[in-house]
Scaffold this active site. Structure first.
Site, PDB file in Angstrom:
ATOM      1  N   GLU A  87       0.810  -1.230   0.000  1.00  0.00           N
ATOM      2  CA  GLU A  87       0.000   0.000   0.000  1.00  0.00           C
ATOM      3  C   GLU A  87       0.842   1.279   0.000  1.00  0.00           C
ATOM      4  O   GLU A  87       0.582   2.200   0.779  1.00  0.00           O
ATOM      5  CB  GLU A  87      -0.959  -0.021   1.196  1.00  0.00           C
ATOM      6  CG  GLU A  87      -1.844  -1.258   1.193  1.00  0.00           C
ATOM      7  CD  GLU A  87      -2.757  -1.373   2.416  1.00  0.00           C
ATOM      8  OE1 GLU A  87      -2.736  -0.475   3.273  1.00  0.00           O
ATOM      9  OE2 GLU A  87      -3.494  -2.384   2.501  1.00  0.00           O
ATOM     10  N   GLU A 130      -6.377 -10.608  -1.407  1.00  0.00           N
ATOM     11  CA  GLU A 130      -7.213 -10.415  -0.200  1.00  0.00           C
ATOM     12  C   GLU A 130      -8.696 -10.345  -0.565  1.00  0.00           C
ATOM     13  O   GLU A 130      -9.455  -9.542  -0.001  1.00  0.00           O
ATOM     14  CB  GLU A 130      -6.780  -9.133   0.531  1.00  0.00           C
ATOM     15  CG  GLU A 130      -5.301  -9.098   0.880  1.00  0.00           C
ATOM     16  CD  GLU A 130      -4.872  -7.859   1.665  1.00  0.00           C
ATOM     17  OE1 GLU A 130      -5.738  -7.153   2.209  1.00  0.00           O
ATOM     18  OE2 GLU A 130      -3.649  -7.603   1.723  1.00  0.00           O
TER      19      GLU A 130
HETATM   20  O1  9MR Z   1      -7.624  -8.103   8.616  1.00  0.00           O
HETATM   21  C1  9MR Z   1      -6.539  -7.416   9.235  1.00  0.00           C
HETATM   22  C2  9MR Z   1      -6.945  -6.908  10.604  1.00  0.00           C
HETATM   23  O2  9MR Z   1      -7.195  -7.993  11.463  1.00  0.00           O
HETATM   24  C3  9MR Z   1      -5.859  -6.013  11.181  1.00  0.00           C
HETATM   25  O3  9MR Z   1      -6.322  -5.425  12.391  1.00  0.00           O
HETATM   26  C4  9MR Z   1      -5.477  -4.911  10.200  1.00  0.00           C
HETATM   27  C5  9MR Z   1      -4.295  -4.076  10.694  1.00  0.00           C
HETATM   28  O4  9MR Z   1      -3.122  -4.852  10.790  1.00  0.00           O
HETATM   29  O5  9MR Z   1      -5.110  -5.490   8.941  1.00  0.00           O
HETATM   30  C6  9MR Z   1      -6.140  -6.242   8.346  1.00  0.00           C
HETATM   31  O6  9MR Z   1      -5.675  -6.760   7.109  1.00  0.00           O
HETATM   32  C7  9MR Z   1      -5.371  -5.762   6.120  1.00  0.00           C
HETATM   33  C8  9MR Z   1      -4.181  -6.261   5.340  1.00  0.00           C
HETATM   34  O7  9MR Z   1      -3.108  -6.526   6.206  1.00  0.00           O
HETATM   35  C9  9MR Z   1      -3.768  -5.245   4.273  1.00  0.00           C
HETATM   36  N1  9MR Z   1      -4.874  -4.910   3.415  1.00  0.00           N
HETATM   37  C10 9MR Z   1      -6.123  -4.516   4.086  1.00  0.00           C
HETATM   38  C11 9MR Z   1      -6.519  -5.592   5.115  1.00  0.00           C
HETATM   39  C12 9MR Z   1      -7.850  -5.250   5.759  1.00  0.00           C
HETATM   40  O8  9MR Z   1      -7.738  -4.057   6.479  1.00  0.00           O
END
Ligand code: 9MR
Length: 378
Positions: free
Chosen positions: A166, A281
């Protein structure tokens, strides 16, 4: 003669092929009305030369047999939802904790699954100590030390790494589209290539991936972001930076439109650079949908089917992961909760581990995709 690249060509070119591939997976013969064994997503994907899987949480694999069984049956590729992020691995500046991440790798190994690493460099999920510790003087070293240590720990064992996650945010107003992240502020725009080069030094076999979201639709905002991502990847390739794949996160929302020609062209441009594309994802939020459960499920599954139908036509798309396996634990219930209080229904299995219409949409997308592919030979 121009020979069209096939998915298998891409897999063969990649280190994936060189480092050992899918272990054959077998199960007791399943009856026709089951969704495991030969009728699982895993087997259907594998039959058609695809990797398919989901994000997982180590504690659930250990403590919840239905969760673990479903993941084992349905996935040939896993990714840690959180366990390989800085916050999870770095309890203190001088400490690493690989307990949960290693448990996921052990599970994947035990079940003949590949594992993706997520992620080595992101503006989120940094540990609390980071803000008070990182400075312009030490940030580059912090980044390369982390990558050396973490990618080194898993060297030779992973399918791929999301090296940088990102990094583009057009709203931040820079001509190159780079997000004003702590890494940009502290290290400068070269942090991206520094991260990729460090990852290569530490692990010579994992496929190094740039991963981003909001690049799926043909809206002006997403078109702009997609263009900046493509420029970034082109710049990296021109500079000889080791990068092998782009991750398209694919957090979609039912009712927001269906991805189309823009994403297809992007995947082709990425393919022309010799890079694979992973759908990293995938999920579909239904927070804007009214209607009965059946109506909601139908709309969500249709978007899954349309989306996979689009991307799987491109031979450099080699892996599909959903962000979770069961609605029971989806992040969408926290980040995009429905106003009516109903839980989201966004993944291939519902909260009771029953397959949803999404499951069947995914499975038939894998099947119909094979009919459109050229013969792959032996
Ligand atoms: O699903 C993930 C959530 O449990 C965490 O709190 C969050 C922060 O680390 O990240 C979420 O996963 C993200 C992923 O790592 C990157 N793309 C977006 C995902 C959803 O927010």
């Amino acid at each position: 003669m121009h020979i069209r690249s096939t998915r298998r060509n891409f897999l063969q070119q990649s280190t994936f092929a060189a480092t050992g591939c899918l272990l054959p997976w077998s199960s007791a013969a399943a009856s026709a009305d089951t969704v495991d064994g030969p009728r699982s997503l895993r087997t259907h994907a594998q039959t058609h030369g695809l990797l398919s899987g989901c994000a997982v949480v180590a504690e659930r694999l250990a403590d919840e047999p239905t969760y673990a069984d479903t993941v084992a049956q349905q996935a040939n590729l896993l990714v840690a939802e959180n366990a390989m992020k800085w916050r999870a691995l770095r309890p203190a500046a001088d400490k690493y904790n690989f307990t949960q991440a290693d448990a996921i790798l052990a599970f994947a190994d035990a079940h003949g699954q590949r594992l993706r690493g997520h992620n080595l460099c992101w503006h989120e999920a940094l540990p609390e100590w980071f803000q008070s510790t990182a400075t312009r003087e030490n940030a580059r070293r912090l980044l390369t030390d982390h990558i050396q240590h973490v990618a080194g720990h898993f060297a030779g064992k992973l399918h791929s790494w999301d090296v940088v996650n990102e990094a583009i945010d057009v709203k931040d107003g820079r001509p190159d589209g780079l997000r004003k992240s702590p890494w940009l502020e502290l290290v400068g725009p070269d942090y991206i290539e520094i991260a990729f080069r460090a990852a290569r030094m530490a692990d010579s076999t994992a496929l190094l991936t740039y991963n981003d979201y909001g690049i799926e639709l043909d809206t002006p905002e997403q078109e702009q972001k997609r263009a900046r991502v493509l420029e970034l990847v082109q710049r990296l390739k021109l500079k000889g930076v080791p990068i092998h794949a782009v991750g398209v996160q694919s957090h979609l929302t039912a009712g927001d439109g269906v991805p189309g020609a823009g994403l297809r062209d992007f995947i082709r441009e990425v393919g022309a650079l010799g890079l694979q594309v992973f759908i990293t994802e995938l999920d579909v939020s239904d927070h804007n949908l009214a209607g009965s459960t059946v109506e909601r499920d139908t709309a969500v599954a249709k978007l899954y089917g349309d989306y996979l139908g689009l991307v799987l036509k491109e031979p450099n798309v080699t892996a599909i992961l959903t962000w979770g396996i069961t609605d029971k634990y989806t992040w969408l219930n926290h980040e995009h909760a429905r106003r009516d209080g109903q839980p989201q229904r966004c993944l291939p299995f519902d909260a009771e581990y029953k397959p949803t219409p999404v499951f069947f949409a995914m499975r038939s997308a894998y099947d119909s995709h094979s009919q459109t592919q050229p013969s792959l030979g032996s």
